[in-house]
Scaffold this active site. Structure first.
Site, mmCIF file in Angstrom:
data_model
loop_
_atom_site.group_PDB
_atom_site.id
_atom_site.type_symbol
_atom_site.label_atom_id
_atom_site.label_comp_id
_atom_site.label_asym_id
_atom_site.label_seq_id
_atom_site.Cartn_x
_atom_site.Cartn_y
_atom_site.Cartn_z
ATOM 1 N N GLY A 78 -8.536 -63.673 4.169
ATOM 2 C CA GLY A 78 -9.988 -63.859 4.074
ATOM 3 C C GLY A 78 -10.622 -62.942 3.046
ATOM 4 O O GLY A 78 -11.788 -62.555 3.161
ATOM 5 N N SER A 122 -3.999 -65.738 5.914
ATOM 6 C CA SER A 122 -5.431 -66.059 5.888
ATOM 7 C C SER A 122 -6.185 -64.729 5.987
ATOM 8 O O SER A 122 -6.922 -64.483 6.936
ATOM 9 C CB SER A 122 -5.813 -66.989 7.039
ATOM 10 O OG SER A 122 -5.624 -66.323 8.267
ATOM 11 N N CYS A 133 -12.203 -70.363 -3.927
ATOM 12 C CA CYS A 133 -13.088 -69.864 -2.863
ATOM 13 C C CYS A 133 -14.105 -70.921 -2.535
ATOM 14 O O CYS A 133 -14.549 -71.659 -3.407
ATOM 15 C CB CYS A 133 -13.860 -68.639 -3.309
ATOM 16 S SG CYS A 133 -12.879 -67.492 -4.193
ATOM 17 N N ASN A 162 -10.788 -65.931 -9.541
ATOM 18 C CA ASN A 162 -10.159 -66.675 -8.447
ATOM 19 C C ASN A 162 -11.125 -67.780 -8.057
ATOM 20 O O ASN A 162 -12.154 -67.513 -7.442
ATOM 21 C CB ASN A 162 -9.883 -65.725 -7.276
ATOM 22 C CG ASN A 162 -9.312 -66.450 -6.076
ATOM 23 O OD1 ASN A 162 -8.998 -67.646 -6.164
ATOM 24 N ND2 ASN A 162 -9.178 -65.744 -4.972
HETATM 25 C C1 LIG Z 1 -1.733 -61.478 1.360
HETATM 26 C C2 LIG Z 1 -2.152 -62.136 0.091
HETATM 27 C C3 LIG Z 1 -3.420 -61.871 -0.448
HETATM 28 C C4 LIG Z 1 -3.835 -62.490 -1.628
HETATM 29 N N1 LIG Z 1 -5.062 -62.209 -2.143
HETATM 30 C C5 LIG Z 1 -5.457 -62.792 -3.329
HETATM 31 C C6 LIG Z 1 -6.717 -62.474 -3.919
HETATM 32 O O1 LIG Z 1 -7.492 -61.632 -3.423
HETATM 33 N N2 LIG Z 1 -7.069 -63.120 -5.075
HETATM 34 C C7 LIG Z 1 -6.234 -64.035 -5.685
HETATM 35 O O2 LIG Z 1 -6.594 -64.584 -6.732
HETATM 36 N N3 LIG Z 1 -5.008 -64.328 -5.147
HETATM 37 C C8 LIG Z 1 -4.616 -63.728 -4.005
HETATM 38 N N4 LIG Z 1 -3.375 -64.022 -3.471
HETATM 39 C C9 LIG Z 1 -2.479 -64.976 -4.173
HETATM 40 C C10 LIG Z 1 -1.419 -64.251 -5.005
HETATM 41 O O3 LIG Z 1 -2.005 -63.468 -6.008
HETATM 42 C C11 LIG Z 1 -0.433 -65.262 -5.633
HETATM 43 O O4 LIG Z 1 -1.145 -66.146 -6.451
HETATM 44 C C12 LIG Z 1 0.331 -66.064 -4.578
HETATM 45 O O5 LIG Z 1 0.695 -65.252 -3.480
HETATM 46 C C13 LIG Z 1 1.585 -66.743 -5.133
HETATM 47 O O6 LIG Z 1 2.500 -65.799 -5.644
HETATM 48 P P1 LIG Z 1 3.772 -65.249 -4.774
HETATM 49 O O7 LIG Z 1 4.494 -66.451 -4.259
HETATM 50 O O8 LIG Z 1 4.568 -64.434 -5.758
HETATM 51 O O9 LIG Z 1 3.189 -64.428 -3.680
HETATM 52 C C14 LIG Z 1 -2.954 -63.406 -2.290
HETATM 53 C C15 LIG Z 1 -1.686 -63.661 -1.748
HETATM 54 C C16 LIG Z 1 -1.271 -63.032 -0.579
HETATM 55 C C17 LIG Z 1 0.105 -63.321 -0.049
#
Ligand SMILES: Cc1cc2nc3c(=O)[nH]c(=O)nc-3n(C[C@H](O)[C@H](O)[C@H](O)COP(=O)(O)O)c2cc1C
Length: 309
Positions: free
Chosen positions: A73, A71, A131, A128
């Site tokens: 944020g 989270s 939100c 994204n």
């Molecule tokens: C710590 C963290 C921060 C993330 N920040 C964003 C973000 O700023 N914008 C976004 O579209 N997705 C964000 N995501 C989602 C990732 O881009 C991705 O869609 C999601 O983690 C699933 O892929 P994974 O299982 O390979 O991590 C974030 C994920 C994590 C773990």
């Protein structure tokens, strides 16, 4: 004979189908100490908002079985600082930079895109939509097909560059949202974002994250993500970028065979900064072994009994 790994999305040619996922790859530059970023198909930046955001209080990351709950944020330095301080370094690398954009209302998305539109070196925008829309009472844009479509249409109208809409698996029906944003003019879709989860400390009997619930990512979500990508691909004509739990070449291949044109790697970057390069090399090796001359031929090659599809 080497395999042609290139793919095309929204008129852009990617040298290979492996991108890094937003929020899991810093601003990109941090990883240049590990490898040449020009080897990547593309980089999705950390989510950018109009003003800098501090994010949520800690603890904001906890490990879970086969994944992680966060989270954060949407902490970020704000779009203007990104353009001034990070982009000039990032655009020196021979790869596509995709700016991940978010806002708490329509106007904020549009303003962020306007600022990015004036900057050089960005290939596309990734919206994204997971939100909270403050004006609509805190509900996520991405949960409502009509809201998601309205936002996509508004961004499309002003943006100079292609729009990729990143879908949330927390929507009641992700396929409906996918169809809605396609009709609204989206150039491509990326799926999925994190899945809402909760982890509990049994001794304090409190949530392990300060904010209570958070987003689950990592290997635990991969089968859900592959299923959603498969369903979306069958419902739309625009390209889909698969995301969720990819850590190996085999994981990436599952998404491509299910119909994704490219993939993004997220959580795995945290424990192996070289994971994307290993996946690219593994895809090349797999194709050579299988005598596949162009990875494009694998896309959507899933053999599903029609009665089960
Ligand atoms: C710590 C963290 C921060 C993330 N920040 C964003 C973000 O700023 N914008 C976004 O579209 N997705 C964000 N995501 C989602 C990732 O881009 C991705 O869609 C999601 O983690 C699933 O892929 P994974 O299982 O390979 O991590 C974030 C994920 C994590 C773990």
């Amino acid at each position: 004979m080497s395999c042609d790994l290139s793919v095309e999305i929204a008129g852009l040619r990617f040298k290979n189908p492996v991108l890094t996922a937003s929020g899991t790859f810093g601003y990109g530059i941090e990883f240049a100490q590990w490898f040449d970023l020009g080897r990547l198909g593309g980089i999705c930046t950390k989510g950018l908002s109009l003003e800098p955001l501090e994010g949520n209080p800690p603890p904001r990351i906890v490990e879970t079985h086969g994944g992680m709950l966060n989270s954060i944020g949407l902490q970020n330095i704000g779009v203007r600082a990104f353009v001034a301080e990070k982009l000039p370094l990032l655009r020196q690398f021979q790869t596509h930079i995709i700016a991940n954009v978010f806002g708490s209302c329509f106007e904020e998305y549009l303003e962020v895109i306007r600022i990015l539109d004036d900057a050089e070196g960005i290939a596309a925008y990734e919206l994204n939509i997971s939100c909270p829309n403050v004006k609509a009472g805190g509900m996520e844009f991405g949960n409502d097909p009509d809201e998601a479509a309205r936002l996509t249409e508004a961004c499309k109208r002003i943006a100079r560059r292609p729009i990729i809409v990143k879908l949330s698996p927390n929507a009641g029906d992700i396929v409906r949202v996918a169809c809605a944003v396609e009709s609204a003019g989206a150039d491509a879709i990326s799926a999925i974002n994190t899945i809402l989860g909760l982890s509990v400390d049994i001794y304090t009997r409190r949530p392990r994250l300060a904010m209570g619930m958070g987003g689950l990512s990592g290997p635990a979500i991969k089968p859900i993500a592959v299923r959603m990508v498969y369903q979306i691909v069958r419902a739309v004509r625009i390209p889909v970028i698969g995301i969720g739990g990819i850590a190996t070449p085999e994981d990436a291949l599952e998404f491509l065979i299910a119909g994704a044109t490219a993939v993004q790697i997220g959580t795995a970057n945290y424990y192996d900064p070289l994971v994307s390069i290993k996946v690219i090399e593994g895809l090349q090796q797999f194709c050579q072994q299988q005598r596949i001359t162009a990875i494009r031929s694998l896309i959507g090659s899933l053999r599903m009994d029609e009665r089960l599809a």
